[in-house]
Enzyme design. Structure first.
Site, PDB file in Angstrom:
ATOM      1  N   ILE A   1       0.840  -1.204   0.000  1.00 17.98           N
ATOM      2  CA  ILE A   1       0.000   0.000   0.000  1.00 17.98           C
ATOM      3  C   ILE A   1       0.871   1.249   0.000  1.00 17.98           C
ATOM      4  CG2 ILE A   1      -1.712   1.319   1.303  1.00 17.98           C
ATOM      5  CD1 ILE A   1      -2.764  -1.411   2.348  1.00 17.98           C
TER       6      ILE A   1
ATOM      7  N   ASP B   1      -9.147   7.277   8.338  1.00 17.65           N
ATOM      8  CA  ASP B   1     -10.106   6.226   8.002  1.00 17.65           C
ATOM      9  C   ASP B   1     -10.185   5.213   9.130  1.00 17.65           C
ATOM     10  OD1 ASP B   1     -11.907   4.925   6.042  1.00 17.65           O
ATOM     11  OD2 ASP B   1     -10.401   3.334   6.068  1.00 17.65           O
TER      12      ASP B   1
ATOM     13  N   GLU C   1     -12.249   2.604  17.624  1.00 26.33           N
ATOM     14  CA  GLU C   1     -13.330   2.515  16.639  1.00 26.33           C
ATOM     15  C   GLU C   1     -14.268   1.340  16.855  1.00 26.33           C
ATOM     16  OE1 GLU C   1     -11.870   0.145  12.740  1.00 26.33           O
ATOM     17  OE2 GLU C   1     -10.777   2.006  13.096  1.00 26.33           O
TER      18      GLU C   1
ATOM     19  N   SER D   1      -4.314   3.236   8.117  1.00 32.98           N
ATOM     20  CA  SER D   1      -3.700   1.961   8.489  1.00 32.98           C
ATOM     21  C   SER D   1      -4.363   1.365   9.723  1.00 32.98           C
ATOM     22  CB  SER D   1      -2.200   2.154   8.705  1.00 32.98           C
ATOM     23  OG  SER D   1      -1.553   0.915   8.832  1.00 32.98           O
ATOM     24  N   ARG D   2      -3.915   1.725  10.916  1.00 34.13           N
ATOM     25  CA  ARG D   2      -4.506   1.264  12.168  1.00 34.13           C
ATOM     26  C   ARG D   2      -4.602   2.455  13.120  1.00 34.13           C
ATOM     27  NH1 ARG D   2      -6.284  -2.203   9.724  1.00 34.13           N
ATOM     28  NH2 ARG D   2      -6.114  -4.488   9.976  1.00 34.13           N
TER      29      ARG D   2
ATOM     30  N   HIS E   1     -13.535   3.546   8.240  1.00 34.62           N
ATOM     31  CA  HIS E   1     -12.801   2.332   7.880  1.00 34.62           C
ATOM     32  C   HIS E   1     -13.317   1.771   6.545  1.00 34.62           C
ATOM     33  CE1 HIS E   1     -10.138  -0.837   9.981  1.00 34.62           C
ATOM     34  NE2 HIS E   1     -10.073  -1.034   8.678  1.00 34.62           N
ATOM     35  N   GLN E   2     -13.401   2.642   5.560  1.00 33.22           N
ATOM     36  CA  GLN E   2     -13.909   2.225   4.259  1.00 33.22           C
ATOM     37  C   GLN E   2     -12.841   2.174   3.178  1.00 33.22           C
ATOM     38  OE1 GLN E   2     -16.471   5.942   3.452  1.00 33.22           O
ATOM     39  NE2 GLN E   2     -15.929   5.333   1.383  1.00 33.22           N
ATOM     40  N   ALA E   3     -11.577   2.415   3.538  1.00 31.09           N
ATOM     41  CA  ALA E   3     -10.530   2.463   2.515  1.00 31.09           C
ATOM     42  C   ALA E   3     -10.445   1.167   1.726  1.00 31.09           C
ATOM     43  CB  ALA E   3      -9.182   2.784   3.147  1.00 31.09           C
ATOM     44  N   PHE E   4     -10.711   0.034   2.381  1.00 31.47           N
ATOM     45  CA  PHE E   4     -10.629  -1.270   1.719  1.00 31.47           C
ATOM     46  C   PHE E   4     -11.844  -1.553   0.840  1.00 31.47           C
ATOM     47  CE2 PHE E   4     -13.703  -2.197   4.911  1.00 31.47           C
ATOM     48  CZ  PHE E   4     -14.394  -3.320   4.476  1.00 31.47           C
TER      49      PHE E   4
END
Length: 329
Positions: free
Chosen positions: A154, A257, A262, A232-233, A294-297
């Site tokens: 990434i 993100d 979360e 990332s995290r 958390h929608q990047a994926f």
């Protein structure tokens, strides 16, 4: 292999069913894995969990008592799993090491462009009939220095895209990626990256050694007005220190993100609820903060990749031999 799939949403059901249904019996559960919901895996041989399903020792013990002997992660990260406890209980763990690095990298750039050029604010203004440009001033990416912390698949893609915008790219990672060097990136110590970069983007896994990697001390070394991005995290950032840096102006723009707490928030509709997380609520008050859940994926290609690798992991588990994507303690 009969598998309990926790934290199921409609998209999980769609893609996992298309890939796995012919070979494995999937039991879809909307509940996250916790001490109560673990009992729903009764009669299954494996459990399939996502990033906010906490597989600590107590939950793993509960699964083991039900006969669960395999844990298939629908994620690359595995910091939410107590691997030592899993090994002691005889539960094998496998992850999805890669699905679509382009999905996360492209979302990272979307966040950078949106927060820099205030796209989210402009969108709301125009819908209200306000066409004033005051407060929407951004800067050219061309000619700026971007720091990439973590240069796996990434991070390498993000670096390449930013170079396409005309950025000088600085890199930091304990392991040098030759592809990043070949495309013109420069590896530097973390301190130098923080001090020189106009944009800092995080792309490393969460480990015991880098928890709160970006803390008050790291933030004090950054340029005034830095654009900070984390896809990332969440726990790579000390959120309270980040809030202080936003208040002081050290951080000029923040795009997230992920968030370190979360778990109780993301992947659910909380719009009718009072937000109980005061730290997250404080982040939302800043006009120069942009957060996605958390929608990047979340692309079709990524979900297909996750389902495909999950199928392979379940196939390997069911055969009882080597598991290509196994994570060991």
């Amino acid at each position: 292999m009969k598998t309990a799939v926790f934290s199921t949403h409609t998209y999980d059901r769609e893609f996992l069913t298309a890939e796995c249904a012919e070979a494995h019996e999937l039991v879809f559960l909307e509940h996250r894995l916790d001490h109560m919901s673990a009992a729903l895996a009764a009669g299954c041989e494996a459990a399939c969990i996502f990033v906010n399903d906490l597989a600590d020792a107590a939950r793993l013990q509960g699964l083991a008592r039900l006969g669960i002997r395999a844990l298939a992660l629908r994620s690359a990260g595995f910091n939410h799993v107590n691997l030592a406890a899993a090994a002691q209980l005889g539960i094998r763990v496998a992850r999805v090491p890669a699905y679509s690095p382009h999905a996360v990298a492209e979302h990272t750039l979307a966040l950078i462009l949106a927060i820099n050029r205030k796209i989210h604010r402009a969108y709301n203004r125009v819908r209200d009939g306000n066409f004033a440009l005051d407060g929407l001033l951004g800067f050219d990416l061309h000619g700026k220095t971007a720091g990439i912390i973590g240069t796996g698949k990434i991070g390498a893609i993000v670096a390449r895209i930013l170079q396409g915008f005309g950025c000088e790219v600085l890199l930091h990672d304990p392991i040098v990626n030759p592809a990043c060097v070949a495309q013109g990136g420069s590896y530097v110590p973390l301190g130098a990256l923080l001090e020189r970069s106009h944009i800092v983007s995080l792309h490393c896994p969460l480990t015991a050694g880098n928890h709160h990697l970006v803390d008050a001390r790291a933030l004090s070394r950054m340029r005034d007005g830095v654009l900070l991005v984390n896809t990332s995290r969440g726990a790579l950032l000390d959120t309270r220190a980040v809030i202080a840096a936003l208040k002081s102006g050290r951080i000029g723009a923040l795009a997230l993100d992920v968030y370190e707490e979360e778990g109780p928030l993301f992947f659910e509709d909380r719009s009718a609820e009072v937000l109980g997380d005061d730290v997250f609520a404080r982040l939302l008050t800043f006009p120069n903060v942009l957060i996605t859940g958390h929608q990047a994926f979340f692309t079709r290609e990524a979900l297909q990749g996750i389902a495909r690798t999950t199928r392979r992991n379940l196939d390997d588990f069911s055969r009882g031999g080597a598991v290509a994507n196994e994570v060991l303690a």
